[in-house]
Design an enzyme around this catalytic site. Structure first.
Site: not given
Ligand code: GLU
Length: 494
Positions: A256-258
């Site tokens: 995920s981009k987090r």
């Protein structure tokens, strides 16, 4: 052992955002399998979600797949015998096919309103029942269904899923996979606007495009029983199913981009070499032999089989990828490195785009690099500007939250030119209760680790969406770790 039917595989991205590293990963395994079997690799754009699909995203997906070197044999831009390859241009095909299913009773019109469905879900949740469509319209007679449709009442078309028993199919990597039919809802195949859903369009196209092997990410595994029912309903032979393990963050959650940059644009802007990225993606769940990690695309193609896939959940690790990229860089000769620098950010075009940002502030050429250095570096060191990272009166949490929310707003910002960014950033500041001056300074320091830069929005455009977002996230991480400031002391006034 070669089958008579030529291998045809596809990558079917939805153009709803930035090109994702997971798309390159799945494209790689499709591409390699196609080449290994002298087959065809097809690019199909699944843009049935009319509100989220954009032409910019489609272009970016194609550019980044080309950048990594996975050229398709048929696709929307180059055509081919089974076109069009963009689902929005195939509406009539889906309409004809779904009509056949309604005719045979494998699908039915559903006139239930959004309010009824909401009330139904609410009640099912309250009673702890399976949450799904209850089949009210499945029981309607053909005459009633046709009369209501003829009178212009809006409807969707649903697939009549078997209600009992199991759907069993074979996944090449997992063997037999079973799903309990009672747990699967009657899926919507066509929406009220006459557009197909993913399930219908995907199955119809895979069949009409002669796809022999569906190689896709594990997250689609739960769609496959629905697809199997569709294949049966049409009387078609399903393809072979191969669901690849998902890429994971270090904590094993889905990438995920987090936690990891996921946009291919980031890898390009950061100076990863496409062949190193492909090599690394090739080690995600697959191995060439023993503990060998470096191999070329051709070497992978030469020996590829699905037998060497392991379902363990490969961790996509930026540090490992960087190390591999370093090995690739060191293997180039000096001229080779120069050539790569030139196609990266030392191209004439990129340098030219920075000149307007530096020109006014230069007296000598030797000032150009110091003025623009942060356009050419990756993650920044915020320690020297720590006192500028926390605006007066703001807590680390408030500041980090503001930065992260701004990144999320930038994710969906289509126009990344200064003219597009400025009103967006002003509106964001206002909505978030920040003074523009205070907010702009925070963004400036976050993207450059400096208090003085060329104009802010020109600078963001120059950095590009991916780098700008990465820096804002990194800055948020840095700020989050700052100690909370001591509570203000009571200052006596006279
Ligand atoms: N459009 C789907 C996606 O965005 C395709 C999934 C599949 O390969 O069936 O990945």
């Amino acid at each position: 052992m070669s089958s008579a039917i030529p291998v045809r595989v596809r990558i079917a991205p939805s153009p709803t955002g930035d090109p994702h590293v997971g798309t390159a990963y799945i494209a790689l395994f499709n591409y390699v399998f196609a080449k290994k079997n002298a087959g065809q690799f097809i690019l199909r754009i699944e843009d049935t979600d009319r509100t989220r699909s954009t032409p910019e995203s489609e272009t970016a997906i194609m550019e980044s797949l080309r950048w990594v070197g996975l050229q398709w044999d048929e696709g929307p831009d180059i055509g081919g015998p089974c076109g069009p390859y963009r689902q929005s241009e195939r509406a009539e095909i889906y309409r004809q096919h779904v009509a056949k299913l309604v005719e045979s009773g494998a699908a039915y019109r559903c006139f239930c309103t959004a309010e009824r469905l909401e009330a139904l879900r609410h009640e099912q949740r309250r009673q702890g029942l399976f949450v799904g469509y209850d089949g009210l319209c499945r029981g309607r007679t053909r005459t009633e269904s046709e009369t209501r449709a003829g009178a212009g009442e809006p409807f969707v078309i649903r697939l009549a899923m078997p209600r009992t028993g199991e759907i069993i199919f074979v996944d090449r990597l997992r063997g037999e996979v079973k799903f309990d039919n009672a747990q699967i809802d009657d899926q919507i195949l066509m929406k009220t606007d006459g557009f197909p859903t993913y399930h219908l369009a995907n199955v119809v196209d895979d069949h009409l495009m002669g796809i022999t092997h569906v190689i896709r990410a594990e997250e689609w595994l739960s769609s496959t029983p629905k697809h199997m029912v569709l294949y049966q309903a049409f009387g078609w032979q399903p393809p072979e199913w191969i669901h690849m393990p998902l890429l994971r963050n270090a904590d094993k959650s889905k990438i995920s981009k987090r936690k990891n940059p996921v946009s291919l644009g980031y890898y390009r802007a950061s100076g990863f070499l496409p062949e190193a990225l492909l090599n690394y993606l090739g080690t995600m769940g697959w191995s060439i032999a023993g503990d060998r990690e470096q191999f070329t695309l051709d070497e992978m193609i030469a020996v590829f089989t699905f037998d060497r896939i392991s379902l363990g959940g490969p961790v996509f690790d930026l540090v490992k990828l960087s190390a591999m990229n370093g090995d690739y860089l060191r293997a180039l000769d000096d001229a080779g490195v120069v050539a790569r620098l030139r196609t990266w950010r030392l191209s004439d075009d990129y340098l030219r785009s920075l000149i307007p940002l530096a020109r006014e502030r230069m007296q000598r050429l030797d000032q150009f690099l110091p003025l623009t250095e942060f356009f050419f570096s990756g993650d920044l060191d915020y320690a020297p500007v720590v006192k500028d990272m926390l605006p007066k009166g703001r807590t680390p949490k408030q500041t980090a939250d503001c930065l992260v929310t701004f990144v999320e707003a930038l994710d969906v910002q289509r126009d990344f030119s200064p003219a597009g960014l400025e009103p967006m950033a002003r509106a964001f500041a206002e909505k978030s209760g920040w003074a523009t001056k205070e907010f702009f300074m925070l963004v400036r320091v976050a993207i450059s680790a400096r208090k003085a830069t060329p104009p802010l929005f020109e600078t963001m455009t120059g950095l590009g969406k991916d780098m700008a977002r990465r820096r804002l996230r990194q800055a948020a991480e840095f700020v989050k770790r700052l100690p909370e400031p001591p509570p203000p002391t009571d200052q006596k006034t006279h």
